[in-house]
Design a protein around this motif. Structure first.
Motif, PDB file in Angstrom:
ATOM      1  N   VAL A 144       0.861  -1.178   0.000  1.00 47.61           N
ATOM      2  CA  VAL A 144       0.000   0.000   0.000  1.00 47.61           C
ATOM      3  C   VAL A 144       0.905   1.238   0.000  1.00 47.61           C
ATOM      4  N   PRO A 145       0.726   2.141  -0.948  1.00 49.54           N
ATOM      5  CA  PRO A 145       1.578   3.335  -0.993  1.00 49.54           C
ATOM      6  C   PRO A 145       1.522   4.107   0.328  1.00 49.54           C
ATOM      7  N   GLY A 146       2.687   4.475   0.840  1.00 50.02           N
ATOM      8  CA  GLY A 146       2.764   5.271   2.047  1.00 50.02           C
ATOM      9  C   GLY A 146       2.576   4.516   3.350  1.00 50.02           C
ATOM     10  N   SER A 147       2.397   3.201   3.264  1.00 50.07           N
ATOM     11  CA  SER A 147       2.183   2.442   4.496  1.00 50.07           C
ATOM     12  C   SER A 147       3.485   2.275   5.273  1.00 50.07           C
ATOM     13  N   VAL A 148       3.348   2.117   6.581  1.00 45.87           N
ATOM     14  CA  VAL A 148       4.483   1.829   7.450  1.00 45.87           C
ATOM     15  C   VAL A 148       4.767   0.333   7.327  1.00 45.87           C
ATOM     16  N   LEU A 149       6.034  -0.034   7.166  1.00 46.12           N
ATOM     17  CA  LEU A 149       6.409  -1.430   6.951  1.00 46.12           C
ATOM     18  C   LEU A 149       7.237  -1.950   8.127  1.00 46.12           C
ATOM     19  N   VAL A 150       6.695  -2.926   8.842  1.00 42.86           N
ATOM     20  CA  VAL A 150       7.407  -3.592   9.927  1.00 42.86           C
ATOM     21  C   VAL A 150       7.042  -5.069   9.865  1.00 42.86           C
ATOM     22  N   GLU A 151       8.031  -5.920   9.673  1.00 38.98           N
ATOM     23  CA  GLU A 151       7.765  -7.360   9.604  1.00 38.98           C
ATOM     24  C   GLU A 151       7.287  -7.899  10.954  1.00 38.98           C
ATOM     25  N   TRP A 152       6.207  -8.666  10.953  1.00 38.88           N
ATOM     26  CA  TRP A 152       5.764  -9.403  12.141  1.00 38.88           C
ATOM     27  C   TRP A 152       6.601 -10.667  12.264  1.00 38.88           C
ATOM     28  N   THR A 175      10.383 -16.714  11.460  1.00 37.17           N
ATOM     29  CA  THR A 175      10.400 -16.570  12.908  1.00 37.17           C
ATOM     30  C   THR A 175       9.868 -15.189  13.296  1.00 37.17           C
ATOM     31  N   ARG A 176       9.303 -15.101  14.486  1.00 33.33           N
ATOM     32  CA  ARG A 176       8.753 -13.839  14.968  1.00 33.33           C
ATOM     33  C   ARG A 176       9.857 -12.796  15.065  1.00 33.33           C
ATOM     34  N   ASN A 177       9.555 -11.597  14.649  1.00 31.90           N
ATOM     35  CA  ASN A 177      10.493 -10.482  14.702  1.00 31.90           C
ATOM     36  C   ASN A 177      10.658 -10.053  16.166  1.00 31.90           C
ATOM     37  N   PRO A 178      11.822 -10.291  16.772  1.00 31.43           N
ATOM     38  CA  PRO A 178      12.000  -9.937  18.181  1.00 31.43           C
ATOM     39  C   PRO A 178      12.036  -8.424  18.421  1.00 31.43           C
ATOM     40  N   HIS A 179      12.146  -7.641  17.367  1.00 28.87           N
ATOM     41  CA  HIS A 179      12.230  -6.183  17.478  1.00 28.87           C
ATOM     42  C   HIS A 179      10.943  -5.494  17.029  1.00 28.87           C
ATOM     43  N   PHE A 180       9.864  -6.290  16.857  1.00 28.20           N
ATOM     44  CA  PHE A 180       8.612  -5.717  16.351  1.00 28.20           C
ATOM     45  C   PHE A 180       8.155  -4.524  17.191  1.00 28.20           C
ATOM     46  N   ALA A 181       8.082  -4.685  18.506  1.00 27.42           N
ATOM     47  CA  ALA A 181       7.578  -3.615  19.382  1.00 27.42           C
ATOM     48  C   ALA A 181       8.422  -2.350  19.246  1.00 27.42           C
ATOM     49  N   GLU A 182       9.740  -2.508  19.257  1.00 29.59           N
ATOM     50  CA  GLU A 182      10.627  -1.351  19.133  1.00 29.59           C
ATOM     51  C   GLU A 182      10.455  -0.662  17.778  1.00 29.59           C
ATOM     52  N   GLN A 183      10.359  -1.449  16.717  1.00 34.16           N
ATOM     53  CA  GLN A 183      10.215  -0.883  15.380  1.00 34.16           C
ATOM     54  C   GLN A 183       8.868  -0.188  15.220  1.00 34.16           C
ATOM     55  N   LEU A 184       7.821  -0.775  15.788  1.00 31.21           N
ATOM     56  CA  LEU A 184       6.501  -0.149  15.767  1.00 31.21           C
ATOM     57  C   LEU A 184       6.546   1.189  16.486  1.00 31.21           C
ATOM     58  N   GLN A 185       7.079   1.196  17.694  1.00 31.73           N
ATOM     59  CA  GLN A 185       7.105   2.423  18.493  1.00 31.73           C
ATOM     60  C   GLN A 185       7.987   3.495  17.864  1.00 31.73           C
ATOM     61  N   TRP A 186       9.030   3.100  17.156  1.00 26.64           N
ATOM     62  CA  TRP A 186       9.904   4.045  16.493  1.00 26.64           C
ATOM     63  C   TRP A 186       9.200   4.707  15.303  1.00 26.64           C
ATOM     64  N   GLN A 187       8.349   3.928  14.589  1.00 26.87           N
ATOM     65  CA  GLN A 187       7.728   4.437  13.363  1.00 26.87           C
ATOM     66  C   GLN A 187       6.328   4.996  13.545  1.00 26.87           C
ATOM     67  N   VAL A 188       5.620   4.574  14.605  1.00 29.00           N
ATOM     68  CA  VAL A 188       4.234   5.016  14.806  1.00 29.00           C
ATOM     69  C   VAL A 188       4.112   5.604  16.208  1.00 29.00           C
ATOM     70  N   ALA A 189       3.899   6.900  16.272  1.00 25.09           N
ATOM     71  CA  ALA A 189       3.781   7.576  17.563  1.00 25.09           C
ATOM     72  C   ALA A 189       2.513   7.119  18.286  1.00 25.09           C
ATOM     73  N   MET A 190       2.611   7.006  19.588  1.00 28.70           N
ATOM     74  CA  MET A 190       1.462   6.672  20.409  1.00 28.70           C
ATOM     75  C   MET A 190       0.507   7.870  20.386  1.00 28.70           C
ATOM     76  N   SER A 191      -0.729   7.634  19.970  1.00 28.69           N
ATOM     77  CA  SER A 191      -1.728   8.698  19.926  1.00 28.69           C
ATOM     78  C   SER A 191      -3.107   8.057  19.872  1.00 28.69           C
ATOM     79  N   ASP A 192      -4.121   8.879  19.791  1.00 27.07           N
ATOM     80  CA  ASP A 192      -5.488   8.369  19.665  1.00 27.07           C
ATOM     81  C   ASP A 192      -5.853   8.030  18.222  1.00 27.07           C
ATOM     82  N   ALA A 193      -4.915   8.250  17.300  1.00 27.72           N
ATOM     83  CA  ALA A 193      -5.181   7.942  15.895  1.00 27.72           C
ATOM     84  C   ALA A 193      -5.275   6.430  15.703  1.00 27.72           C
ATOM     85  N   PRO A 194      -6.194   5.968  14.871  1.00 28.91           N
ATOM     86  CA  PRO A 194      -6.282   4.530  14.611  1.00 28.91           C
ATOM     87  C   PRO A 194      -5.042   4.013  13.885  1.00 28.91           C
ATOM     88  N   VAL A 195      -4.652   2.794  14.203  1.00 35.54           N
ATOM     89  CA  VAL A 195      -3.554   2.114  13.518  1.00 35.54           C
ATOM     90  C   VAL A 195      -4.142   0.835  12.936  1.00 35.54           C
TER      91      VAL A 195
END
Length: 108
Positions: A15-23, A30-50
């Motif tokens: 999807v154009p413009g989507s944030v890309l983080v492997e699960w 294998t599960r990405n052991p850095h998923f949480a860190e990568q998510l938090q680095w790329q998507v700010a915590m807010s009330d916006a839907p993810v």
């Protein structure tokens, strides 16, 4: 947020413009052991839907649940995923999914 693998983004499309983080990490799945860190680095915590997207809705369900556990207040799984379920011949892309719905996507 697209949680498929880099190979899927490169070869199947994204999807154009989507944030890309492997699960799960390619190759091996294998599960990405850095998923949480990568998510938090790329998507700010807010009330916006993810919104979370994978091939058919399974991995994105897990990723959305993990994001909710991290404190993201509005996480949503895109149920049919990017390619949808397999058809009678075992192929994807003909039964549901982002691409079949005619939503924006690019390849390459």
């Amino acid at each position: 947020m697209d949680v498929r693998t880099k190979a899927e983004w490169d070869w199947v499309g994204r999807v154009p413009g989507s944030v890309l983080v492997e699960w799960n990490i390619y190759p091996g799945g294998t599960r990405n052991p850095h998923f949480a860190e990568q998510l938090q680095w790329q998507v700010a915590m807010s009330d916006a839907p993810v919104m979370f997207l994978c091939r058919s809705g399974g991995r994105s369900h897990g990723a959305a649940a993990a994001a909710a556990a991290l404190g993201y207040p509005k996480t949503f799984n895109i149920l049919e995923g990017f390619e949808g379920e397999k058809d009678a011949a075992g192929h994807r892309g003909t039964v549901g999914g982002w691409k079949l719905a005619g939503l924006p996507w690019e390849q390459g």
